[in-house]
Design an enzyme around this catalytic site. Structure first.
Site, mmCIF file in Angstrom:
data_model
loop_
_atom_site.group_PDB
_atom_site.id
_atom_site.type_symbol
_atom_site.label_atom_id
_atom_site.label_comp_id
_atom_site.label_asym_id
_atom_site.label_seq_id
_atom_site.Cartn_x
_atom_site.Cartn_y
_atom_site.Cartn_z
ATOM 1 N N CYS A 3 57.636 -28.217 4.008
ATOM 2 C CA CYS A 3 57.883 -29.380 3.543
ATOM 3 C C CYS A 3 58.548 -30.428 4.350
ATOM 4 O O CYS A 3 59.802 -30.070 4.889
ATOM 5 C CB CYS A 3 58.774 -29.331 2.205
ATOM 6 S SG CYS A 3 59.031 -30.766 1.337
ATOM 7 N N GLU A 59 51.915 -33.109 1.254
ATOM 8 C CA GLU A 59 51.570 -32.015 2.029
ATOM 9 C C GLU A 59 50.160 -32.760 2.822
ATOM 10 O O GLU A 59 49.513 -33.446 1.968
ATOM 11 C CB GLU A 59 51.343 -30.769 1.212
ATOM 12 C CG GLU A 59 51.059 -29.691 2.065
ATOM 13 C CD GLU A 59 52.246 -29.614 3.370
ATOM 14 O OE1 GLU A 59 51.775 -30.130 4.351
ATOM 15 O OE2 GLU A 59 53.227 -28.965 3.001
#
Length: 251
Positions: free
Chosen positions: A2, A103
């Site tokens: 992340c 993402e």
């Protein structure tokens, strides 16, 4: 992993969700990046407390931060073994305040960004670790990293890793460093149920940290084809998760 996330819900929503008495006032952020100040929740003296920390974990034993890599994520699988995270996993667990993360999916030479958010529209409690680093001249800085795990079926379509997202019971247990051991806490680091998340393609403008506005999370006008969801995760388990994974119900 992340590497970017968002904090767009109001401070009052987060305060009610996590139950801390502090009343911080922070603006919405649409492109939170490493090394920036980020809000977290910890448990101190039996109560949840709000903290502002640097996103980039520094263990207390580091002599010179310039010689230590920027650590923004901590792999759940090695929390109990890596010297960087062992002490924090026992005594300094936290939850990042967020309501979604970005993402990227590689498409040839291009990486296409996606915004992953809670299907409920509420907070996304991401498990983390924090540490206070003291420099040789006496200065102190609070730092933190997001704990990651194998992707669930939803996220696996674009990436093999994702943040550990906790339910209500999971948040309480993760923060309870006195009553829940590090071994028990690691059991909470499984992929969250697929049904908890929504995922939409967004503009490549999120690639530039300076772009920090609502346009970042707007779905593309011409939506890209939905990525095909693989049948297996990186661990070889079924992609479809259920509420029986110890996470508990949503906030």
């Amino acid at each position: 992993m992340c590497g970017r996330f968002v904090i767009t819900l109001s401070p009052e929503v987060f305060r009610e969700a996590f139950g801390y008495e502090d009343q911080p006032n922070f603006p919405p952020r649409y492109n939170v990046a490493p090394t920036q100040p980020v809000p977290i929740v910890v448990r101190e003296q039996g109560r949840p407390r709000f903290k502002l920390v640097r996103w980039g974990f520094l263990p207390s034993w580091v002599k010179d931060p310039k010689d230590f890599p920027l650590v923004i994520n901590a792999r759940a699988e090695t929390l109990l073994e890596k010297p960087t995270f062992k002490a924090a996993t026992k005594r300094r667990r936290c939850v990042f305040l967020a309501d979604g993360f970005y993402e990227w999916r590689r498409e040839g030479r291009v990486k296409a960004p996606y915004f992953v958010r809670m299907a409920s529209g509420g907070p996304m409690p991401m498990a983390g670790l924090w540490e206070t680093y003291s420099d040789p001249v006496g200065g102190e800085i609070d730092t933190a990293a997001i704990v990651t795990t194998d992707a669930n079926g939803t996220v696996a379509a674009i990436h093999h890793r994702m943040p550990v997202i906790l339910g209500r019971e999971g948040v309480a247990r993760w923060l309870d460093v006195e009553g829940v051991s590090d071994v028990e806490a690691r059991e909470l680091t499984k992929p969250c149920p697929d049904a908890w998340l929504d995922m939409v393609p967004v503009s490549p403008r999120v690639n530039k940290v300076a772009n920090d506005d609502p346009e970042n999370i707007a779905p593309l006008r011409e939506e890209a084809p939905a990525p095909e969801t693989p049948r297996k995760t990186a661990r070889g388990s079924a992609t479809r998760s259920s509420d029986e994974d110890g996470q508990g119900s949503l906030l």
